[in-house]
Design an enzyme around this catalytic site. Sequence first.
Site, mmCIF file in Angstrom:
data_model
loop_
_atom_site.group_PDB
_atom_site.id
_atom_site.type_symbol
_atom_site.label_atom_id
_atom_site.label_comp_id
_atom_site.label_asym_id
_atom_site.label_seq_id
_atom_site.Cartn_x
_atom_site.Cartn_y
_atom_site.Cartn_z
ATOM 1 N N HIS A 192 -13.688 12.359 -0.922
ATOM 2 C CA HIS A 192 -13.668 11.026 -0.337
ATOM 3 C C HIS A 192 -12.827 10.103 -1.215
ATOM 4 O O HIS A 192 -13.130 9.930 -2.398
ATOM 5 C CB HIS A 192 -15.106 10.494 -0.231
ATOM 6 C CG HIS A 192 -15.191 9.105 0.322
ATOM 7 N ND1 HIS A 192 -15.891 8.096 -0.310
ATOM 8 C CD2 HIS A 192 -14.652 8.543 1.429
ATOM 9 C CE1 HIS A 192 -15.791 6.992 0.388
ATOM 10 N NE2 HIS A 192 -15.042 7.234 1.445
ATOM 11 N N TYR A 215 -5.667 8.035 -7.515
ATOM 12 C CA TYR A 215 -4.478 7.684 -8.294
ATOM 13 C C TYR A 215 -4.067 8.815 -9.226
ATOM 14 O O TYR A 215 -3.814 8.603 -10.413
ATOM 15 C CB TYR A 215 -4.710 6.376 -9.059
ATOM 16 C CG TYR A 215 -4.759 5.189 -8.125
ATOM 17 C CD1 TYR A 215 -3.591 4.570 -7.685
ATOM 18 C CD2 TYR A 215 -5.979 4.720 -7.637
ATOM 19 C CE1 TYR A 215 -3.630 3.509 -6.799
ATOM 20 C CE2 TYR A 215 -6.019 3.660 -6.739
ATOM 21 C CZ TYR A 215 -4.842 3.059 -6.336
ATOM 22 O OH TYR A 215 -4.892 2.011 -5.448
ATOM 23 N N HIS A 268 -11.567 1.734 6.947
ATOM 24 C CA HIS A 268 -11.946 2.848 7.821
ATOM 25 C C HIS A 268 -11.723 2.497 9.290
ATOM 26 O O HIS A 268 -11.157 3.277 10.053
ATOM 27 C CB HIS A 268 -13.414 3.219 7.609
ATOM 28 C CG HIS A 268 -13.728 3.672 6.215
ATOM 29 N ND1 HIS A 268 -14.037 2.793 5.205
ATOM 30 C CD2 HIS A 268 -13.775 4.917 5.668
ATOM 31 C CE1 HIS A 268 -14.260 3.473 4.098
ATOM 32 N NE2 HIS A 268 -14.100 4.757 4.338
ATOM 33 N N ARG A 314 -3.324 -6.242 -3.210
ATOM 34 C CA ARG A 314 -3.963 -4.927 -3.053
ATOM 35 C C ARG A 314 -5.425 -5.072 -3.426
ATOM 36 O O ARG A 314 -5.785 -5.102 -4.602
ATOM 37 C CB ARG A 314 -3.273 -3.884 -3.953
ATOM 38 C CG ARG A 314 -3.987 -2.522 -3.986
ATOM 39 C CD ARG A 314 -3.951 -1.870 -2.623
ATOM 40 N NE ARG A 314 -4.444 -0.500 -2.651
ATOM 41 C CZ ARG A 314 -5.576 -0.089 -2.076
ATOM 42 N NH1 ARG A 314 -6.360 -0.964 -1.457
ATOM 43 N NH2 ARG A 314 -5.925 1.180 -2.108
ATOM 44 N N CYS A 360 2.173 -1.234 -7.019
ATOM 45 C CA CYS A 360 1.088 -0.377 -6.542
ATOM 46 C C CYS A 360 1.560 1.077 -6.567
ATOM 47 O O CYS A 360 2.714 1.370 -6.247
ATOM 48 C CB CYS A 360 0.687 -0.774 -5.124
ATOM 49 S SG CYS A 360 -0.578 0.285 -4.388
#
Length: 463
Positions: free
Chosen positions: A37, A312, A62, A137, A182
């Site tokens: 997840h 990440y 979502h 972000r 980002c």
Amino acid sequence: LKKYTYEEISKHTSKENGIWVTYKDSVFDITDFINNHPGGKDKIMLAAGKGIEPYWDIYKQHTNNESIVNDILNPMRIGFIKEYDKNKYNNVNDPYIKDPTRSSDLNYHSVTPCNAETPLDEITNNWITPNDLWYIRNHNPVPNIDINKYKLNISSTSNDYIFTIDELKKLKSKKIITTMQCGGNRRNNLNDYKKTSGTLWNIGAISTAEWKGVPLRDIIIQKGLLNDKIKHVQIEGIDGVKASIPIEKVMNIYGDVLLAYEMNGEDIPRDHGYPLRIIVPGHVGIRNIKWIKNIILSKEEAEGTWQKGISYKGIPHYIDDVNNINIDDIYLHRQYIINIDDIAPIQEMPIQSCITNITKSHDEIIAKGFAWSGGGRGIIRVDVSFNDGKTWKMANLKEGRGQPFNKAWAWTFWEAKIDIPKDKVTVCCKAIDSSYNTQPEKQETTWNIRGLNNNSWHKIKYP
């Protein structure tokens, strides 16, 4: 498909019994999905045995993306709710109601949570990006912080100190200009090759600001917080986001890690971390935690998906299915099996350049753009092609050129011109930094399932 009661569903909250959740009138078995997840195992386990609606009301990325339901959730459906009550989760307050007002000029991917790019035609208009045009972000609702109650805790293995903003502002301050990007910037370009997972950023998830604050190194030295066991500095935001950076970055006298309270000469706006944000120049955006409440000097990395999970980390380009990550398959049925712990989290970012616009002037066309590299590595050259890489010419480096060696925290703007072509052309660029790193040509080898660190040649067709 079978039908289940709410009571039956509530008993499925562990790996042994199966981890079930509901969405609308359906029941899903997510046991094999929780480790992959993107929001982390801990977050999704909050919904075990019950409905995910209250949590998706908070994490609206979502419901903002139909493929999450169609492609990820629906294949895990095992049945329906026998006594389905459509109003069961109606009484949920909107946690985003106190989010700040934002500029309508930003290019929005989502509003809840807010993910927005600096407008493409504005990027190279300002070497220091105005606060209202900075990319946003956010992972969660923006905290609404009472400055009179705000405190920062800094601790190590034996000492613990608490600071108010006023106390931090009395310490010796420093200003730095740094570009922040980002990790998912240019993800949408990778989707041209193969589908990735995450917000489909164009080239605008990057901005530059002048930050003012206190060097974290100074506080660590003054308070005697350092010892030989410490390897990482963990940072936690009030919104629950956690990450860590190597202690070497913080303690480097030239590392410029700041506890920043000003952005471009004013209090940091709420979207960007008010009242305090850690600035880690040259590192990926996620390490620059906003709304910080805890800093812990530790021998361990921070826990959580932003540091140890897949969110990440640069997954190899040949892994195109999350089910091939962290799989314990004794029969080795799958071709590729990797352990996420064996992949290093992104810290310093790779060399990058992009074309922001192409304009016509008299008998010429002019291409403009930016270039930037992580780790303070300055831009020494940008090559531009007006025929899809067949021939090249050096661009003229403009604002940002000549920054100090290994302290080039900010981007460099560039410009290149040619005579107006007779036919349509493909313009592309690649930058070279002070370590002579350059950008790879093809997306095929920069592609990864999370769509991170895309620095392949940037291309634009003209006209």
